[in-house]
Design an enzyme around this catalytic site. Structure first.
Site, short mmCIF file in Angstrom:
data_model
loop_
_atom_site.label_atom_id
_atom_site.label_comp_id
_atom_site.label_asym_id
_atom_site.label_seq_id
_atom_site.Cartn_x
_atom_site.Cartn_y
_atom_site.Cartn_z
N SER A 51 0.81 -1.23 0.00
CA SER A 51 0.00 0.00 0.00
C SER A 51 0.84 1.27 0.00
O SER A 51 0.34 2.33 -0.34
CB SER A 51 -0.97 0.02 1.19
N LYS A 92 1.00 4.32 6.72
CA LYS A 92 0.30 5.23 5.82
C LYS A 92 0.94 6.61 5.88
O LYS A 92 1.72 6.92 6.76
CB LYS A 92 -1.19 5.35 6.20
#
Length: 191
Positions: A51, A92
């Site tokens: 991700s 993230k």
């Protein structure tokens, strides 16, 4: 004569054990230092998934710290939210902090914060607006004490665009990434 040789051997054995003790003592001090540093100041955490590609690769190992940390836009953070991703830490990028308004252009896939399009040279590709917009309604205002996070590999990241993660309370942030330490060819700071 024989007594002199015996005394010499005892002195040599004494010097050897003294030197060995000195090395052991030094090793113990270094070990205690590393335990304190890795317990209270930094952690090594591995990346699981793609991700954050191309900034971070799957199985990269990062040096992470939360020592006197205040979340800022653009920081790469490690967080854990109960009930999300088997309660495992995830990595993230902070897109917006408390009080900011986030919007995603449904035509171009551009991310806007407070009305300005973000310059994001670090992303793999723009958001596929037909499939990867998430289930949130935009614009969204980030509550105080929370952050809006996204992965750099936007089309392969479950992040704040999806209600199962949503806005993340700052207390869930374990720390921000200081450096990549493995693989060695990617060693260094992250942007």
């Amino acid at each position: 004569m024989q007594e002199t040789q015996t005394e010499g051997k005892k002195k040599q054995e004494g010097r050897f054990s003294s030197e060995l003790f000195g090395w052991g003592e030094s090793l113990m001090v270094v070990l205690i230092f590393f335990v304190v540093v890795f317990t209270f100041f930094v952690r090594l955490i591995g990346v699981d998934g793609t991700s954050m590609y191309p900034t971070l690769e799957d199985r990269s190992i990062m040096l992470v710290s939360n020592w006197s940390y205040e979340p800022e836009k653009g920081d790469i953070v490690v967080l854990r939210k109960e009930g999300f991703y088997r309660d495992q830490p995830i990595v993230k990028r902070i897109i917006a902090v408390g009080g900011d308004t986030v919007d995603i252009d449904p035509v171009t896939g551009d991310v806007l914060v407070n009305g300005a399009v973000l310059d994001e040279p670090y992303i793999a590709e723009k958001i596929n607006t037909l499939e990867k917009m998430g289930d949130m309604v935009y614009p969204q205002t980030v509550p105080e004490g929370s952050v809006f996070v996204m992965g750099d590999n936007r089309n392969y990241s479950t992040d704040s665009r999806w209600s199962q993660l949503g806005m993340v309370d700052e207390r869930y942030i374990l720390g921000h990434v200081l450096r990549v330490v493995y693989p060695l060819d990617r060693f260094g700071s992250v942007a």
